[in-house]
Design a protein around this motif. Structure first.
Motif, short mmCIF file in Angstrom:
data_model
loop_
_atom_site.label_atom_id
_atom_site.label_comp_id
_atom_site.label_asym_id
_atom_site.label_seq_id
_atom_site.Cartn_x
_atom_site.Cartn_y
_atom_site.Cartn_z
N MET A 1 -21.69 90.67 16.97
CA MET A 1 -22.94 91.02 16.31
C MET A 1 -24.12 91.03 17.28
SD MET A 1 -24.62 89.37 12.89
CE MET A 1 -23.18 89.88 11.95
N ILE A 2 -24.08 90.14 18.32
CA ILE A 2 -25.14 90.08 19.32
C ILE A 2 -24.56 90.38 20.69
CG2 ILE A 2 -26.86 88.64 20.48
CD1 ILE A 2 -27.07 86.95 17.99
N ASP A 3 -25.25 91.23 21.46
CA ASP A 3 -24.91 91.43 22.86
C ASP A 3 -25.96 90.70 23.71
OD1 ASP A 3 -22.58 92.93 22.58
OD2 ASP A 3 -23.69 94.82 22.46
N ILE A 4 -25.47 89.85 24.59
CA ILE A 4 -26.34 89.10 25.50
C ILE A 4 -26.26 89.76 26.87
CG2 ILE A 4 -26.81 86.84 26.52
CD1 ILE A 4 -25.24 85.64 24.11
N LEU A 5 -27.42 90.12 27.42
CA LEU A 5 -27.47 90.93 28.64
C LEU A 5 -28.06 90.11 29.78
CD1 LEU A 5 -28.84 94.22 27.01
CD2 LEU A 5 -26.47 93.40 27.13
N ILE A 6 -27.31 90.05 30.89
CA ILE A 6 -27.72 89.22 32.03
C ILE A 6 -27.75 90.03 33.31
CG2 ILE A 6 -27.28 87.12 33.36
CD1 ILE A 6 -25.64 86.05 31.05
N PRO A 7 -28.93 90.31 33.86
CA PRO A 7 -29.00 90.87 35.21
C PRO A 7 -28.86 89.73 36.22
CG PRO A 7 -31.19 90.78 34.23
CD PRO A 7 -30.25 90.21 33.22
N LEU A 8 -27.95 89.88 37.17
CA LEU A 8 -27.66 88.79 38.11
C LEU A 8 -27.93 89.25 39.54
CD1 LEU A 8 -26.38 86.05 38.95
CD2 LEU A 8 -24.13 87.17 38.75
N TYR A 9 -28.71 88.45 40.25
CA TYR A 9 -28.94 88.72 41.66
C TYR A 9 -29.27 87.42 42.39
CZ TYR A 9 -30.76 90.55 46.04
OH TYR A 9 -30.97 90.79 47.38
N ASN A 10 -28.41 87.02 43.29
CA ASN A 10 -28.64 85.87 44.17
C ASN A 10 -29.10 84.62 43.42
OD1 ASN A 10 -27.83 87.42 46.31
ND2 ASN A 10 -29.83 87.50 47.33
N ASN A 11 -28.31 84.22 42.45
CA ASN A 11 -28.62 83.00 41.70
C ASN A 11 -27.38 82.12 41.60
OD1 ASN A 11 -31.29 82.40 40.80
ND2 ASN A 11 -31.26 84.29 39.61
N GLU A 12 -26.71 81.91 42.72
CA GLU A 12 -25.49 81.11 42.71
C GLU A 12 -25.72 79.68 42.22
OE1 GLU A 12 -23.94 80.90 46.67
OE2 GLU A 12 -25.68 79.84 47.48
N ILE A 69 -33.22 99.23 36.86
CA ILE A 69 -32.01 100.01 36.62
C ILE A 69 -30.92 99.13 36.02
CG2 ILE A 69 -30.12 101.25 37.76
CD1 ILE A 69 -32.13 102.45 39.66
N THR A 70 -30.84 97.89 36.50
CA THR A 70 -29.84 96.96 35.97
C THR A 70 -30.05 96.72 34.48
OG1 THR A 70 -29.64 95.88 38.13
CG2 THR A 70 -28.81 94.67 36.22
N ARG A 71 -31.29 96.50 34.07
CA ARG A 71 -31.56 96.30 32.64
C ARG A 71 -31.17 97.54 31.83
NH1 ARG A 71 -34.17 91.60 31.53
NH2 ARG A 71 -35.67 90.76 33.03
N GLN A 72 -31.47 98.72 32.36
CA GLN A 72 -31.13 99.94 31.63
C GLN A 72 -29.62 100.10 31.50
OE1 GLN A 72 -33.30 102.01 30.06
NE2 GLN A 72 -31.43 102.96 29.25
N GLU A 73 -28.89 99.80 32.56
CA GLU A 73 -27.43 99.91 32.51
C GLU A 73 -26.85 98.89 31.53
OE1 GLU A 73 -25.98 99.62 36.50
OE2 GLU A 73 -26.70 101.61 37.07
N THR A 84 -30.10 90.57 23.18
CA THR A 84 -31.06 89.65 23.75
C THR A 84 -30.79 89.54 25.24
OG1 THR A 84 -32.09 87.45 23.56
CG2 THR A 84 -29.70 87.54 23.37
N PHE A 85 -31.84 89.35 26.01
CA PHE A 85 -31.72 89.18 27.46
C PHE A 85 -31.82 87.70 27.81
CE2 PHE A 85 -33.09 93.60 27.33
CZ PHE A 85 -32.38 94.17 28.38
N ILE A 86 -31.08 87.30 28.84
CA ILE A 86 -31.29 86.00 29.43
C ILE A 86 -31.19 86.16 30.94
CG2 ILE A 86 -28.85 85.38 29.10
CD1 ILE A 86 -29.81 82.44 28.82
N ASP A 87 -32.21 85.70 31.65
CA ASP A 87 -32.19 85.82 33.11
C ASP A 87 -31.21 84.80 33.69
OD1 ASP A 87 -34.00 87.86 33.00
OD2 ASP A 87 -35.74 86.61 33.48
N SER A 88 -30.64 85.13 34.82
CA SER A 88 -29.51 84.37 35.35
C SER A 88 -29.87 82.98 35.85
CB SER A 88 -28.81 85.15 36.46
OG SER A 88 -29.72 85.47 37.51
N ASP A 89 -31.16 82.70 36.02
CA ASP A 89 -31.56 81.35 36.40
C ASP A 89 -32.13 80.56 35.23
OD1 ASP A 89 -33.67 83.10 36.32
OD2 ASP A 89 -34.65 82.38 38.13
N ASP A 90 -32.12 81.14 34.04
CA ASP A 90 -32.60 80.47 32.83
C ASP A 90 -31.42 80.05 31.97
OD1 ASP A 90 -35.11 81.08 33.82
OD2 ASP A 90 -35.36 82.84 32.54
N TYR A 91 -31.72 79.41 30.83
CA TYR A 91 -30.63 79.01 29.94
C TYR A 91 -31.17 78.74 28.55
CZ TYR A 91 -32.34 74.28 31.18
OH TYR A 91 -33.12 73.17 31.40
N PHE A 92 -30.26 78.73 27.57
CA PHE A 92 -30.66 78.41 26.20
C PHE A 92 -30.92 76.92 26.09
CE2 PHE A 92 -28.29 82.39 24.96
CZ PHE A 92 -29.43 83.07 24.54
#
Length: 323
Positions: A1-12, A69-73, A84-92
């Motif tokens: 029902m929900i798609d969670i979208l994560i753009p990831l770049y250099n956040n090991e 471009i990553t968000r659009q893809e 919903t978006f969540i950035d790769s260095d953040d969290y719920f």
């Protein structure tokens, strides 16, 4: 029902916590799409390890194309009704974050639900809004006014659930800095009902290494003024009664640019462009009853010149970060 979208770049260092906060959700009907945007560190492997073969997660790695471009893809990968978006260095922040979002959007029959964001500096969580758990549903005009006056979460996708259909005719531009600012006011205007759920569900991490005192400034950042002027032109055409609110937005964005410029100690050829824009809007900002005291003070000091604003900002950041 929900798609969670994560753009990831250099956040090991942080992607594992981000993914774990999703897996811990008590609402289980979701898919997660991650695009690794050409990370040069170990982010991809850290993400794969954290996913641990959970078939609700889909991860794609490719060469670097930039966050817009990553968000659009990611949006084009999404298939569910809500995203919903969540950035790769953040969290719920809580295990029922998704439950609160999906329950509220259905209960209020809304197109967008916006919850509170907690900011994390070092190990301290800061709630910039009063989290009284109240739910308020408004129309697009009121929500657009709130957005332009930087109320609630401002121009960010964090802590927000959208109906995916809102993005059907709205695209992120290629190589666009401030892609959220460029898009979100159109999404809000396209919505019929927007709900504020005044409770924290999302943690936005302010990392020391990426704090404003160490952020970079270049001529590319000046695109924010052009975006702001596009917003003003859009408002004049579609909602002229909100023109002062749009001026508040461009003034706020100029203050943010000036803050970035003075704290990163970078020169810019057109040295007075930001200051001139602030001076032009000064009277409107000071006399607008919706202007915050903080923005009025910043506007007055910035209009005197960059030197005075620099003193203000260095004092503020030293207190905030306690370096």
């Amino acid at each position: 029902m929900i798609d969670i979208l994560i753009p990831l770049y250099n956040n090991e260092k942080y992607i594992g916590k981000c993914i774990e906060s999703i897996k811990e959700q008590d609402f289980k009907d979701f898919n997660v799409y991650i695009i690794d945007d050409g990370s040069t560190d170990n982010s991809l492997q850290k993400a794969i390890d954290a996913i641990n073969k959970d078939d609700r997660f889909f991860i794609l790695s490719r060469q670097n194309k930039g966050v817009s471009i990553t968000r659009q893809e990611l949006i084009e990968l999404a298939k569910n009704k809500y995203i919903t978006f969540i950035d790769s260095d953040d969290y719920f922040y809580c295990k029922d974050a998704l439950t609160k979002l999906i329950t509220t959007i259905k209960q209020e029959d809304s197109d967008i639900v916006i919850c509170n964001i907690l900011k994390k500096i070092k190990n301290k969580l800061i709630d910039n809004r009063c989290s009284n758990k109240k739910i308020e549903t408004v129309d697009n005009i009121k929500a657009l006014e709130d957005l332009l006056y930087i109320k609630h979460n401002g121009a960010t996708f964090c802590g927000t659930l959208f109906k995916r259909e809102l993005f059907n005719n709205i695209k992120f531009k290629k190589d666009m800095l401030y892609e959220d600012t460029d898009v979100i006011y159109k999404l809000v205007d396209n919505a019929k009902k927007i709900t504020y759920y005044n409770t924290p569900i999302y943690v936005y991490r302010i990392k020391k290494e990426n704090s404003i005192m160490r952020s970079s400034f270049s001529e590319k950042n000046m695109i924010l003024i052009d975006i702001s002027k596009d917003i003003i032109n859009y408002i004049k055409e579609h909602h002229p009664e909100l023109e002062n609110a749009a001026i508040y937005t461009i003034n706020n964005n100029c203050l943010e640019l000036l803050k970035l410029k003075v704290l990163s100690k970078k020169e810019y050829d057109d040295n007075e462009k930001i200051i001139k824009e602030i001076r032009k809007n000064k009277t409107i900002i000071i006399n607008d009853k919706n202007s915050s005291k903080g923005k009025i003070i910043q506007t007055k000091i910035a209009s005197k010149g960059e030197f005075y604003f620099k003193i203000l900002m260095f004092t503020y950041t030293k207190i905030l970060h306690k370096y």
